[in-house]
Design a protein around this motif. Sequence first.
Motif, PDB file in Angstrom:
ATOM      1  N   GLY A  81       1.257 -24.746 -24.771  1.00 57.40           N
ATOM      2  CA  GLY A  81       2.327 -25.010 -23.818  1.00 57.40           C
ATOM      3  C   GLY A  81       2.578 -23.880 -22.854  1.00 57.40           C
ATOM      4  N   GLY A  82       1.970 -22.735 -23.096  1.00 61.96           N
ATOM      5  CA  GLY A  82       2.184 -21.569 -22.246  1.00 61.96           C
ATOM      6  C   GLY A  82       1.315 -21.575 -21.004  1.00 61.96           C
ATOM      7  N   ASN A  99       0.686 -25.403 -19.180  1.00 63.41           N
ATOM      8  CA  ASN A  99       0.642 -26.362 -20.287  1.00 63.41           C
ATOM      9  C   ASN A  99      -0.671 -26.255 -21.062  1.00 63.41           C
ATOM     10  OD1 ASN A  99       1.579 -28.397 -21.955  1.00 63.41           O
ATOM     11  ND2 ASN A  99       0.902 -30.047 -20.593  1.00 63.41           N
ATOM     12  N   LEU A 100      -1.014 -25.046 -21.412  1.00 62.50           N
ATOM     13  CA  LEU A 100      -2.274 -24.799 -22.115  1.00 62.50           C
ATOM     14  C   LEU A 100      -2.250 -25.388 -23.513  1.00 62.50           C
ATOM     15  CD1 LEU A 100      -2.769 -21.161 -20.860  1.00 62.50           C
ATOM     16  CD2 LEU A 100      -4.452 -22.994 -20.577  1.00 62.50           C
ATOM     17  N   THR A 138      -7.459 -17.483 -25.162  1.00 63.76           N
ATOM     18  CA  THR A 138      -7.252 -18.031 -26.499  1.00 63.76           C
ATOM     19  C   THR A 138      -5.878 -18.674 -26.553  1.00 63.76           C
ATOM     20  OG1 THR A 138      -8.631 -16.284 -27.471  1.00 63.76           O
ATOM     21  CG2 THR A 138      -7.217 -17.539 -28.962  1.00 63.76           C
ATOM     22  N   VAL A 139      -5.858 -19.952 -26.883  1.00 63.90           N
ATOM     23  CA  VAL A 139      -4.596 -20.680 -26.987  1.00 63.90           C
ATOM     24  C   VAL A 139      -4.385 -21.024 -28.458  1.00 63.90           C
ATOM     25  CG1 VAL A 139      -3.234 -22.645 -26.200  1.00 63.90           C
ATOM     26  CG2 VAL A 139      -5.001 -21.653 -24.709  1.00 63.90           C
ATOM     27  N   SER A 140      -3.397 -20.386 -29.031  1.00 64.23           N
ATOM     28  CA  SER A 140      -3.175 -20.535 -30.466  1.00 64.23           C
ATOM     29  C   SER A 140      -1.743 -20.171 -30.804  1.00 64.23           C
ATOM     30  CB  SER A 140      -4.139 -19.645 -31.247  1.00 64.23           C
ATOM     31  OG  SER A 140      -3.868 -19.691 -32.628  1.00 64.23           O
ATOM     32  N   SER A 141      -1.220 -20.840 -31.833  1.00 59.11           N
ATOM     33  CA  SER A 141       0.112 -20.491 -32.313  1.00 59.11           C
ATOM     34  C   SER A 141       0.027 -19.503 -33.472  1.00 59.11           C
ATOM     35  CB  SER A 141       0.856 -21.750 -32.754  1.00 59.11           C
ATOM     36  OG  SER A 141       0.097 -22.459 -33.723  1.00 59.11           O
ATOM     37  N   ALA A 165     -10.517 -32.549 -17.554  1.00 65.40           N
ATOM     38  CA  ALA A 165      -9.732 -32.021 -18.671  1.00 65.40           C
ATOM     39  C   ALA A 165      -8.551 -31.161 -18.217  1.00 65.40           C
ATOM     40  CB  ALA A 165     -10.629 -31.196 -19.588  1.00 65.40           C
ATOM     41  N   VAL A 166      -8.589 -30.671 -16.978  1.00 62.32           N
ATOM     42  CA  VAL A 166      -7.546 -29.741 -16.531  1.00 62.32           C
ATOM     43  C   VAL A 166      -6.733 -30.267 -15.354  1.00 62.32           C
ATOM     44  CG1 VAL A 166      -9.018 -27.847 -17.294  1.00 62.32           C
ATOM     45  CG2 VAL A 166      -8.955 -28.441 -14.870  1.00 62.32           C
ATOM     46  N   ARG A 167      -7.135 -31.399 -14.814  1.00 58.61           N
ATOM     47  CA  ARG A 167      -6.450 -31.914 -13.626  1.00 58.61           C
ATOM     48  C   ARG A 167      -4.967 -32.156 -13.927  1.00 58.61           C
ATOM     49  NH1 ARG A 167      -9.745 -36.001 -12.450  1.00 58.61           N
ATOM     50  NH2 ARG A 167     -11.124 -34.574 -11.342  1.00 58.61           N
ATOM     51  N   GLY A 168      -4.118 -31.655 -13.024  1.00 64.36           N
ATOM     52  CA  GLY A 168      -2.679 -31.788 -13.215  1.00 64.36           C
ATOM     53  C   GLY A 168      -2.047 -30.632 -13.959  1.00 64.36           C
ATOM     54  N   ARG A 169      -2.871 -29.789 -14.589  1.00 66.54           N
ATOM     55  CA  ARG A 169      -2.335 -28.633 -15.329  1.00 66.54           C
ATOM     56  C   ARG A 169      -2.759 -27.306 -14.700  1.00 66.54           C
ATOM     57  NH1 ARG A 169      -4.113 -27.664 -20.323  1.00 66.54           N
ATOM     58  NH2 ARG A 169      -6.130 -28.698 -20.021  1.00 66.54           N
TER      59      ARG A 169
END
Length: 124
Positions: free
Chosen positions: A13-14, A83-84, A121-124, A61-65
């Motif tokens: 989401g970041g 909105n990653l 890297t997108v991770s919680s 995959a990324v359109r709009g973000r």
Amino acid sequence: QLQASGGGLVQPGGSLRLSCAASGINLDDYAIMWYRQAPGKEREGVSCIGSRDDRTKYGEAVRGRFTISRDSAKNTVYLQMDNLNPEDTAIYYCAADLYVAACMLVPTLPYDYWGQGTLVTVSS
């Protein structure tokens, strides 16, 4: 002569903003492409911006973000990523193609320059 930067660790989401800066060339004369490659996957087209007239293109995959933009004064192209999600985790590369107004996202094309890549890297 291309330097990609701005990667890092971000929560789902970041947002992150990647930069593709150049030395020795005027990026306004080049179409700039962003590609990414995740471990075990093929290189994927993310976005591109054409030379001089700034036509843009985005991968499905990324359109709009994601949003690509150019700052001529700083000789830099940016990729704003919002909105990653974890599927965006990859090494991101920029590439430059001289005098191409209608850019294409084809990673096998013989581009004039490639940047060295920056890890996202997108991770919680």
